[in-house]
Structures are given as C-alpha cells and as structure tokens.
Design a protein around this motif. Structure first.
Motif, PDB file in Angstrom:
ATOM      1  N   MET A   1       0.735  -1.165  -0.296  1.00 48.57           N
ATOM      2  CA  MET A   1       0.061  -0.327  -0.122  1.00 48.57           C
ATOM      3  C   MET A   1       0.971   1.259   0.641  1.00 48.57           C
ATOM      4  SD  MET A   1      -2.920   0.512   2.401  1.00 48.57           S
ATOM      5  CE  MET A   1      -2.526   1.825   4.109  1.00 48.57           C
ATOM      6  N   ILE A   2       1.207   1.706  -1.159  1.00 53.52           N
ATOM      7  CA  ILE A   2       2.537   2.638  -1.445  1.00 53.52           C
ATOM      8  C   ILE A   2       1.112   3.947  -1.663  1.00 53.52           C
ATOM      9  CG2 ILE A   2       3.994   3.446  -3.024  1.00 53.52           C
ATOM     10  CD1 ILE A   2       4.989   0.641  -3.353  1.00 53.52           C
ATOM     11  N   GLY A   3       2.102   5.070  -1.014  1.00 51.25           N
ATOM     12  CA  GLY A   3       1.287   6.141  -0.486  1.00 51.25           C
ATOM     13  C   GLY A   3       0.725   6.696   0.555  1.00 51.25           C
ATOM     14  N   ALA A   4       0.180   5.585   1.567  1.00 51.93           N
ATOM     15  CA  ALA A   4      -0.497   6.063   2.456  1.00 51.93           C
ATOM     16  C   ALA A   4      -0.307   6.740   3.328  1.00 51.93           C
ATOM     17  CB  ALA A   4      -1.356   4.769   3.422  1.00 51.93           C
ATOM     18  N   VAL A   5       1.195   6.867   3.670  1.00 51.62           N
ATOM     19  CA  VAL A   5       1.991   7.573   5.063  1.00 51.62           C
ATOM     20  C   VAL A   5       2.965   8.080   3.920  1.00 51.62           C
ATOM     21  CG1 VAL A   5       3.541   7.969   7.076  1.00 51.62           C
ATOM     22  CG2 VAL A   5       1.503   5.893   6.401  1.00 51.62           C
ATOM     23  N   ARG A   6       3.591   9.153   3.768  1.00 49.35           N
ATOM     24  CA  ARG A   6       4.731   9.694   2.839  1.00 49.35           C
ATOM     25  C   ARG A   6       5.737   9.497   3.351  1.00 49.35           C
ATOM     26  NH1 ARG A   6       2.700  11.813  -1.714  1.00 49.35           N
ATOM     27  NH2 ARG A   6       0.102  12.117  -1.487  1.00 49.35           N
ATOM     28  N   GLY A   7       5.832   9.774   5.155  1.00 48.66           N
ATOM     29  CA  GLY A   7       7.056  10.004   5.839  1.00 48.66           C
ATOM     30  C   GLY A   7       8.431   8.750   5.360  1.00 48.66           C
ATOM     31  N   LYS A   8       9.301   8.665   6.403  1.00 45.22           N
ATOM     32  CA  LYS A   8      10.075   8.448   5.977  1.00 45.22           C
ATOM     33  C   LYS A   8      10.783   7.993   7.612  1.00 45.22           C
ATOM     34  CE  LYS A   8      12.285   8.555   1.646  1.00 45.22           C
ATOM     35  NZ  LYS A   8      13.949   8.680   0.728  1.00 45.22           N
TER      36      LYS A   8
END
Length: 58
Positions: A1-8
C-alpha cells in the motif's frame, strides 16, 4: 500500500508504508504465499484482468 504515509523512518531511510520489504523478509511465507499476495489473489478476484494480462503474455 504505497502512498498511505509519505514519511520516512529517520533511522532506516525507508518509507513507513513500504510493506513489501516486510513480506519479502518474512521467513514464514513460501514463494507461493508471496505470489498470492502480490499477484495471484488479484487475478483470482478479477478474472477479466487476468484474461487481459494473459492475452498480453503476462
């Protein structure tokens, strides 16, 4: 689910939502399990998609 949380994660540099790395690293999963997670289940649930991909040789 890429894109749900933008942080690293500042410790690893990995995106928080990069779940693929966890699935790839899980020793309890077989190659067949991984295939189902990444592709097989979607092809089973969406037979028209599966047919179109097969028609394209994929």
């Amino acid at each position: 689910m890429i894109g749900a949380v933008r942080g690293k994660d500042p410790l690893t540099g990995q995106y928080f939502d990069d779940t693929k790395r966890y699935i790839d690293a899980c020793d309890a999963l077989t190659d067949e399990d991984r295939f189902k997670i990444y592709e097989g289940n979607a092809r089973r649930v969406y037979p028209r998609l599966d047919a179109r991909l097969k028609a394209r040789g994929r």
